[in-house]
Write a protein that holds these residues in place. Structure first.
Motif, PDB file in Angstrom:
ATOM      1  N   LYS A 104       0.852  -1.178   0.000  1.00 50.34           N
ATOM      2  CA  LYS A 104       0.000   0.000   0.000  1.00 50.34           C
ATOM      3  C   LYS A 104       0.891   1.231   0.000  1.00 50.34           C
ATOM      4  N   VAL A 105       0.613   2.112  -0.923  1.00 53.79           N
ATOM      5  CA  VAL A 105       1.397   3.336  -1.019  1.00 53.79           C
ATOM      6  C   VAL A 105       0.679   4.399  -0.214  1.00 53.79           C
ATOM      7  N   VAL A 106       1.351   4.872   0.798  1.00 57.18           N
ATOM      8  CA  VAL A 106       0.766   5.888   1.654  1.00 57.18           C
ATOM      9  C   VAL A 106       1.462   7.204   1.361  1.00 57.18           C
ATOM     10  N   LYS A 107       0.685   8.171   0.912  1.00 62.18           N
ATOM     11  CA  LYS A 107       1.263   9.480   0.643  1.00 62.18           C
ATOM     12  C   LYS A 107       1.163  10.319   1.897  1.00 62.18           C
ATOM     13  N   LYS A 108       2.275  10.873   2.269  1.00 66.10           N
ATOM     14  CA  LYS A 108       2.282  11.730   3.447  1.00 66.10           C
ATOM     15  C   LYS A 108       1.895  13.134   3.042  1.00 66.10           C
ATOM     16  N   LYS A 109       1.079  13.737   3.854  1.00 68.70           N
ATOM     17  CA  LYS A 109       0.692  15.106   3.580  1.00 68.70           C
ATOM     18  C   LYS A 109       1.800  16.028   4.068  1.00 68.70           C
ATOM     19  N   VAL A 110       2.204  16.907   3.204  1.00 65.65           N
ATOM     20  CA  VAL A 110       3.248  17.857   3.548  1.00 65.65           C
ATOM     21  C   VAL A 110       2.575  19.203   3.764  1.00 65.65           C
ATOM     22  N   ALA A 111       2.766  19.739   4.940  1.00 66.98           N
ATOM     23  CA  ALA A 111       2.157  21.027   5.245  1.00 66.98           C
ATOM     24  C   ALA A 111       2.859  22.109   4.445  1.00 66.98           C
ATOM     25  N   LYS A 112       2.063  22.965   3.834  1.00 68.04           N
ATOM     26  CA  LYS A 112       2.652  24.054   3.068  1.00 68.04           C
ATOM     27  C   LYS A 112       3.129  25.118   4.049  1.00 68.04           C
ATOM     28  N   ARG A 113       4.356  25.480   3.891  1.00 70.48           N
ATOM     29  CA  ARG A 113       4.928  26.489   4.769  1.00 70.48           C
ATOM     30  C   ARG A 113       4.854  27.843   4.110  1.00 70.48           C
ATOM     31  N   LYS A 114       4.751  28.840   4.939  1.00 71.90           N
ATOM     32  CA  LYS A 114       4.784  30.194   4.422  1.00 71.90           C
ATOM     33  C   LYS A 114       6.211  30.493   3.997  1.00 71.90           C
ATOM     34  N   PRO A 115       6.382  31.245   2.919  1.00 73.41           N
ATOM     35  CA  PRO A 115       7.743  31.552   2.495  1.00 73.41           C
ATOM     36  C   PRO A 115       8.462  32.371   3.571  1.00 73.41           C
ATOM     37  N   VAL A 116       9.668  31.981   3.838  1.00 70.73           N
ATOM     38  CA  VAL A 116      10.458  32.643   4.867  1.00 70.73           C
ATOM     39  C   VAL A 116      11.379  33.650   4.191  1.00 70.73           C
ATOM     40  N   LYS A 117      11.317  34.869   4.680  1.00 70.40           N
ATOM     41  CA  LYS A 117      12.202  35.891   4.126  1.00 70.40           C
ATOM     42  C   LYS A 117      13.566  35.711   4.757  1.00 70.40           C
ATOM     43  N   LYS A 118      14.561  35.653   3.904  1.00 68.29           N
ATOM     44  CA  LYS A 118      15.915  35.489   4.408  1.00 68.29           C
ATOM     45  C   LYS A 118      16.434  36.843   4.861  1.00 68.29           C
ATOM     46  N   LYS A 119      17.012  36.833   6.035  1.00 70.47           N
ATOM     47  CA  LYS A 119      17.590  38.067   6.553  1.00 70.47           C
ATOM     48  C   LYS A 119      18.977  38.224   5.965  1.00 70.47           C
ATOM     49  N   MET A 120      19.203  39.367   5.389  1.00 72.23           N
ATOM     50  CA  MET A 120      20.506  39.633   4.806  1.00 72.23           C
ATOM     51  C   MET A 120      21.425  40.121   5.915  1.00 72.23           C
ATOM     52  N   ALA A 121      22.620  39.582   5.938  1.00 75.00           N
ATOM     53  CA  ALA A 121      23.590  40.008   6.932  1.00 75.00           C
ATOM     54  C   ALA A 121      24.070  41.411   6.564  1.00 75.00           C
ATOM     55  N   LYS A 122      24.173  42.238   7.581  1.00 79.42           N
ATOM     56  CA  LYS A 122      24.635  43.600   7.307  1.00 79.42           C
ATOM     57  C   LYS A 122      26.114  43.552   6.987  1.00 79.42           C
TER      58      LYS A 122
END
Length: 77
Positions: free
Chosen positions: A41-59
């Protein structure tokens, strides 16, 4: 090998095994059939959609100012 002590007491069905247990009772059990493999039996796991994370730019550190060397002209004699 066992003996047949009575006939036609139990109505037999195809696909079942009949035997006498240790207490003398007649028992039936479904016979196991081999040869066929069960599909996985092939069980597909549900993947929760994540909100896009803004990358912090190093100063960036301000570049060090390099003092320019003054060119000294040699005087002619």
């Amino acid at each position: 090998m066992g003996k047949i002590i009575a006939k036609n007491i139990v109505k037999r069905q195809s696909g079942y095994l009949y035997y006498v247990d240790g207490q003398g009772n007649v028992c039936e059990a479904k016979m196991a059939r081999g040869g066929k493999k069960k599909k996985k039996k092939v069980v597909k796991k549900k993947v929760a959609k994540r909100k896009p994370v803004k990358k912090k730019m190093a100063k960036k550190k301000p570049a060090k100012k390099v003092a320019k060397k003054k060119v000294v002209k040699k005087k002619k004699k």
